[in-house]
Scaffold this motif. Structure first.
Motif, PDB file in Angstrom:
ATOM      1  N   GLY A 174     -48.949 -93.019  63.990  1.00 39.52           N
ATOM      2  CA  GLY A 174     -49.739 -93.115  62.767  1.00 39.52           C
ATOM      3  C   GLY A 174     -51.206 -93.368  63.058  1.00 39.52           C
ATOM      4  N   ILE A 175     -51.479 -94.176  64.075  1.00 37.44           N
ATOM      5  CA  ILE A 175     -52.864 -94.513  64.399  1.00 37.44           C
ATOM      6  C   ILE A 175     -53.540 -93.383  65.184  1.00 37.44           C
ATOM      7  N   TYR A 176     -52.795 -92.830  66.142  1.00 37.06           N
ATOM      8  CA  TYR A 176     -53.337 -91.694  66.903  1.00 37.06           C
ATOM      9  C   TYR A 176     -52.505 -90.460  66.572  1.00 37.06           C
ATOM     10  N   PRO A 177     -52.703 -89.885  65.393  1.00 40.05           N
ATOM     11  CA  PRO A 177     -51.803 -88.794  65.005  1.00 40.05           C
ATOM     12  C   PRO A 177     -51.964 -87.616  65.960  1.00 40.05           C
ATOM     13  N   PRO A 178     -50.879 -87.184  66.585  1.00 43.49           N
ATOM     14  CA  PRO A 178     -50.985 -86.003  67.427  1.00 43.49           C
ATOM     15  C   PRO A 178     -51.391 -84.841  66.521  1.00 43.49           C
ATOM     16  N   ALA A 179     -52.184 -83.928  67.048  1.00 40.86           N
ATOM     17  CA  ALA A 179     -52.731 -82.860  66.220  1.00 40.86           C
ATOM     18  C   ALA A 179     -51.620 -82.058  65.545  1.00 40.86           C
ATOM     19  N   PHE A 180     -50.413 -82.138  66.123  1.00 37.61           N
ATOM     20  CA  PHE A 180     -49.376 -81.255  65.606  1.00 37.61           C
ATOM     21  C   PHE A 180     -48.556 -81.846  64.457  1.00 37.61           C
TER      22      PHE A 180
END
Lengths: 588, 88
Positions: A464-470
């Protein structure tokens, strides 16, 4: 009280309620932790399933998406409800009779194979993490928009709450908090919908107002909306633009995927009897249908409001909600022909999502720095505002806005908790207990489940904090993979006595690998390849249906060529078909 | 007519399957039929303020799904009793 105070009050009170319920329903045994001791009343289980099922996407985004695509939005409406018919008739009663704790457990025992069970565990974990990442992000967004805290802080607060009640209460705690969350969510959705329906059509029931006439006229709402749409250069609202075959395949993939999603299936393990499992599926769909039949009405109301109040209006005269959401970055206007008037027509106004300049434009608008496109459209609208801005569009009081904030959080948290539980049980029960540490005591298994839930919460929070681009791209994965793997394996496990280990494992692997490859190819490896290269015109969202068909075909062929399942498995299939004898939680 | 003990599960299962297939046929017709395959043709028919195909796609199919499940629950409860396989 001002709106901001009300929002804090509503969110605070609902959070206190969830924590209170969790304390009251602490789980003491694995049976309570995994399946709430199989003692949940079917109506309550129906509500809990509704909250479990309806995520932040259903609550916040769905009406907005329908609003922009009209008829094609039926894909989601039918796709996300029709699966319950399959669940009620093909899966729920039999899995309840089977009477164990998890979906991989059924796959493993029915196909007398640890390999099948491990394949199932991997699918469960992959599908559930994909889904839960989106929920934590949703929590963060609601926090940042309404409570004016940073998205990351919002995610951490959400994590703490979910951690508290899922780790402490397990399935039992989650079930009863989900009942409360369903009530908060549906109330928050219906109140603005009822007011807007009254305002536009004079009918308080949105489902009827949707097909009614505009207040004080003889014109039907949908006729008016179709007229406005074509006049401004959009497609007719009640006609579709997607190809029939694609709509067919996407709807099927969503329906079958729904019926194959582990966090939904496991809810039917919690009822006291087989009879209650069937009934519970009916109640679940009834509670879901309240929101799902309202959403398209909200979509049409919001679209009509938008098309009557914004196009060809000068920026100086726009309603106040326009500027509120422009400030939030969800609306952007680029005055391409420099006439100070908002032109709104089909096509993207500029490339990508808006990036705002420091200084205001000549009309006082938030100027955007994006490169304009060649078409005449000047307006960017984020789909989410169709639900979020509704209370302001309808001039509703501050407490309704506060209710929407609490409802959005309820939707995201309830789904996240259900998914985290499924992840934790497949690790503690299907990996540890059945594979790696068969002699683990019940107390330690419960501890392992709690630790797994805790770790899963943290990983979900990091997503949630570092949403993967996908993340936005992978929703198709969850449904497609569930449709192509679990659904055929479970259905054949119940309806065919001759389906064997070799057939089921081969089918699951073919279905999974095919669906996975197709989605990865068209979404990530070669996203430039357009619709003309899709197989039979089927988009990656709908390919799970074809994966499911392959799974069925391969399973049947392989099962014909290999030896029949042993007699005790055939007896097991006989016994799950008969309701009598479904006991309470099986101790093991 | 008396039902022989060993025939009970088979007969029960057969009747269950036949009910299920009939209901799934309706499930298919209201959603994939009326809401997708024949939606354009049905849209020429006005149903209150809705084009009929659009109504099936966004409202009618969902109502039908709910009705189908409750009908199934009701029939299965009867069937369980008829074959004496219901839970106590």
């Amino acid at each position: 009280m001002d709106t901001q105070t009300l929002i804090y009050l509503f969110v605070g009170v609902t959070f206190a309620l969830y924590i209170g319920i969790a304390l009251w329903t602490r789980a003491g045994s694995t049976g309570e932790y995994y399946v709430a001791g199989k003692g949940v009343h079917p109506v309550l289980n129906g509500m809990a399933t509704g909250a479990d099922w309806m995520s932040a996407a259903s609550f916040i985004s769905m009406a907005g998406i329908i609003s922009f695509v009209g008829l094609d939005g039926g894909v989601y409406l039918m796709g996300w409800t029709g699966g319950y018919v399959l669940l009620a008739m093909c899966l729920a009663p039999y899995l309840r009779k089977f009477g164990k704790f998890t979906v991989p457990e059924f796959v493993g025992e029915r196909y007398y194979s640890q390999t099948a069970r491990v394949v199932a565990v991997i699918c469960v974990i992959f599908i559930s993490f994909t889904y839960v990442a989106g929920q934590m992000r949703g929590v963060g967004i609601v926090f940042s928009r309404y409570l004016e805290v940073d998205i990351n802080t919002g995610v951490v607060i959400g994590m703490a709450i979910v951690f508290f009640y899922s780790v402490l209460g397990g399935m039992k705690g989650i079930t009863y908090t989900q009942v409360a969350q369903y009530c908060v969510m549906i109330f928050a959705y219906m109140i603005p919908a009822i007011f807007i329906s009254m305002m536009l059509t004079g009918n308080p029931i949105p489902q009827l107002g949707f097909g009614g006439t505009l207040d004080g006229t003889d014109t039907y709402l949908l006729d008016k909306l179709n007229g406005l749409s074509t006049e401004l250069g959009f497609n007719t609202y009640t006609d579709g633009t997607k190809s029939t075959i694609d709509v067919f395949f996407i709807t099927m993939a969503l329906m079958v995927g729904t019926a194959g999603l582990p966090h939904v299936i496991v809810r039917f393990f919690t009822t006291p009897t087989v009879r209650d499992a069937r009934k519970s599926a009916g109640y679940a769909l009834l509670f879901i249908a309240i929101l799902y039949t309202t959403a398209p009405a909200v979509a049409a109301f919001a679209r009509t409001n938008l098309l009557t109040s914004i196009p060809n209006v000068s920026y100086a005269e726009v309603p106040s909600w326009f500027k509120t959401w422009e400030k939030a970055g969800l609306i952007a206007w680029q005055d391409k022909n420099q006439d100070g008037v908002i032109q709104y027509t089909a096509g993207a106004p500029f490339e990508g999502a808006p990036t705002f300049a420091k200084d205001a434009g000549v009309n006082g608008e938030r100027a955007v720095t994006n490169a304009p496109t060649a078409n005449g459209n000047e307006l960017y609208i984020d789909r989410d505002i169709m639900v979020l801005a509704n209370p302001e569009i309808a001039n509703l009081p501050g407490w309704v806005i506060a209710l929407i904030a609490a409802g959005g959080l309820a939707a995201a948290l309830s789904t996240a908790a259900g998914l985290l539980l499924v992840i934790s049980t497949s690790i503690s029960h299907d990996l540890l207990k059945s594979n790696l540490m068969p002699n683990i005591s019940e107390k330690n298994e419960l501890l392992a489940a709690r630790i797994a839930a805790g770790v899963a919460v943290v990983i979900a929070g990091l997503f949630g904090i570092y949403p993967p681009a996908f993340v936005a791209q992978v929703v198709a994965f969850a449904f497609g993979l569930a449709a192509a793997s679990f659904f055929p394996a479970i259905v054949m496990g119940i309806f065919s006595k001759t389906m064997n280990r070799e057939g089921a494992v081969a089918g699951m692997i073919v279905g999974l690998v095919f669906t996975f490859t197709y989605i990865v190819y068209f979404k990530f490896i070669n996203p430039a390849a357009g619709a003309d290269q899709w197989w039979f015109g089927i988009s990656p969202e709908g390919i799970g249906t074809l994966g499911m068909i392959f799974n069925f075909v391969v399973s049947v062929v392989v099962a014909k060529l290999t030896s029949a399942p042993p007699a005790h498995i055939q007896d097991l299939v006989e016994s799950i078909r008969i309701p009598r004898g479904a006991g309470g939680a099986v101790a093991h | 007519m008396s039902i022989h003990k060993q025939d009970v599960p088979a007969a029960y299962w057969k009747e269950n399957l036949s009910l299920m297939l009939k209901l799934l046929a309706i499930w298919f017709v209201v959603s994939f039929g009326c809401g997708i395959l024949f939606v354009d043709a049905l849209n020429n028919i006005q149903f209150f303020g809705y084009p009929l195909g659009f109504w099936f796609s966004q409202q009618g199919s969902i109502y039908a799904f709910v009705g189908l499940i409750f009908f199934y629950v009701w029939k299965m409860n009867q069937l369980d009793r008829k074959y004496d396989v219901h839970e106590e």
